[in-house]
Design an enzyme around this catalytic site. Structure first.
Site, short mmCIF file in Angstrom:
data_model
loop_
_atom_site.label_atom_id
_atom_site.label_comp_id
_atom_site.label_asym_id
_atom_site.label_seq_id
_atom_site.Cartn_x
_atom_site.Cartn_y
_atom_site.Cartn_z
N GLN A 30 0.86 -1.18 0.00
CA GLN A 30 0.00 0.00 0.00
C GLN A 30 0.90 1.24 0.00
O GLN A 30 1.98 1.23 0.60
CB GLN A 30 -0.88 -0.01 1.25
CG GLN A 30 -1.82 1.16 1.38
CD GLN A 30 -3.00 1.04 0.45
OE1 GLN A 30 -3.61 -0.02 0.34
NE2 GLN A 30 -3.33 2.11 -0.23
N ASP A 138 9.84 -1.58 -15.88
CA ASP A 138 8.39 -1.56 -15.68
C ASP A 138 7.83 -0.17 -15.94
O ASP A 138 6.93 0.29 -15.23
CB ASP A 138 8.03 -2.02 -14.26
CG ASP A 138 6.56 -2.36 -14.11
OD1 ASP A 138 5.93 -2.72 -15.13
OD2 ASP A 138 6.02 -2.25 -12.99
#
Length: 432
Positions: A30, A138
């Site tokens: 998170q 990425d």
């Protein structure tokens, strides 16, 4: 950037950072909006307790070490980290703004000029990363944040040293985002080269200018087949003609057929200059077009309350009462607040010429004439807007002034008394 409130299960503090809200999440962890003890905003990434194991810690520690190595104006900087904590965390620079994916979804694709500026900026940023011996691996629209000072690259969780063939990934496992992944990465080839980031940047620019990625499929296996099949060309529909050659080359199936990042910068500059702009002008246009309003953080963090000072008229002398700011009382609270004291006036105050009358609270001119906006002496003092550096005033917002007979402003008895005391204090100091 969307900021959601904390849930009852979220921590409220990590490593000295006060956590204020949620700004992102993924399968591993998170991301919270945090604030340091000194007031520095930060994006605090925390690994979920359910996935904390030795391999996760090792991967997280690798990300921290990579972030320590990376530098550059277009990279979100590392502020602090503790991969050995019970809940491993790291804090990076907070970029206030939408990511490219959300911006395009909300506002539509970018024009070719701004896409070329984005391409030049990100290509230069990735070239800096490659000079430090690293690959991002990425890059995707969600990892490009459009901040108030221009775009920045985030999330180096999959970054690796370019010359290394060692990976924490299990055999026959591919990590990354398939829709932005080059064929060699999708096939699990090692070692990878800088061409993987060139391909991913091409996918990001394609999305920025057209709103879609090179390959799209509902089934992940079909998507991998499209990416790895040399006979399936990327979808360049919606791309302006001036950007087609560049994006086609960046999305080439073979790594050796893709341009170097320096060539990408030069080709983006050529697109910008062909439209009659300098690259710095295009950068400024990109920033002004994509930057989000900067009130989001202020809206989330409750402003500090202004100090209150009790006001006792009976405890003041006439001179103090004459120079004291008018007080207002909170309805029903029984507490009176006053404005913060102003700076003292100079002792040797210039006096008006004989025959001039100072403008007082209820002077006829102040009541009957509209102040000239161009005359500083007649303009009413402006209340500074509330912001991060100033707490809102405790005084209520001014409403419409009451009118007496003839349309003249009607003053309260207290205002008239204050005005009279001002006149008396002024007359006592006057030299005539």
């Amino acid at each position: 950037m969307h900021i959601a409130p904390l849930s009852p299960h979220d921590p409220t503090e990590l490593g000295g950072y006060e956590l204020l809200g949620r700004i992102g999440h993924g399968g591993m962890g998170q991301v919270y909006l945090g604030e340091s003890p000194g007031g520095e905003p930060a994006a605090v990434k925390v690994i979920k307790p359910s996935v904390v194991d030795s391999e996760t810690r090792q991967r997280f520690a690798q990300e921290v070490e990579i972030l320590k190595t990376i530098w550059g104006a277009r990279i979100a900087a590392l502020l602090d980290a503790d991969p050995e904590a019970d809940r491993p965390w790291l804090a990076t620079e907070y970029i206030e703004g939408l990511d490219l994916s959300r911006h395009v979804a909300s506002h539509g694709p970018l024009p070719s000029l701004l896409t070329a500026s984005l391409g030049a900026t990100l290509a230069e940023a990735l070239a800096t990363v490659h000079k430090q011996g690293l690959l991002h691996r990425d890059l995707k629209p969600a990892n490009v944040l459009l901040g108030p000072n221009g775009p920045k690259v985030i999330d180096f969780g999959l970054a690796v040293f370019a010359e290394s063939s060692v990976s924490l990934t299990a055999p026959n496992t591919v990590v990354g985002t398939p829709s932005c992944m080059p064929p060699e990465q999708a096939n699990g080839e090692k070692p990878l080269t800088s061409a993987v980031d060139v391909y991913a940047l091409g996918a990001v620019l394609l999305f920025a200018v057209s709103g879609h990625l090179p390959y799209q499929a509902a089934n992940i296996h079909v998507l991998f087949h499209q990416v790895t099949d040399p006979a399936t060309a990327p979808d360049l529909s919606g791309v302006p003609d001036e950007l087609v050659p560049l994006l086609k080359a960046m999305l080439a199936h073979q790594a050796q057929d893709r341009p170097a990042l320096d060539d990408v910068v030069q080709q983006c500059r050529a697109v910008i200059e062909a439209q009659g702009f300098k690259v710095a002008q295009a950068r400024r246009r990109l920033t002004s077009h994509t930057a989000a309003p900067t009130q989001m953080l202020d809206d989330l963090i409750p402003p500090a309350e202004a100090p209150t000072v009790p006001f006792s008229p009976s405890g003041q002398s006439d001179a103090e009462a004459a120079t004291a700011p008018p007080a207002t009382t909170e309805a029903g609270a029984g507490t009176t607040h006053v404005l913060p004291p102003t700076l003292p006036e100079p002792k040797h105050k210039p006096m008006p010429e004989p025959g001039q009358t100072p403008t007082l609270v209820d002077s006829p001119k102040a009541q009957s004439e509209t102040p000239d906006a161009t005359d500083p002496a007649q303009s009413p003092p402006l209340e500074p807007a509330a912001g991060p550096d100033r707490a809102p005033s405790n005084l209520p917002a001014p409403g419409p002034r009451a009118k007496g007979r003839g349309g003249r402003p009607r003053h309260s008895a207290q205002a008239r008394i204050t005005a009279q005391r001002l006149r008396e204090a002024y007359a006592a100091r006057a030299t005539f």
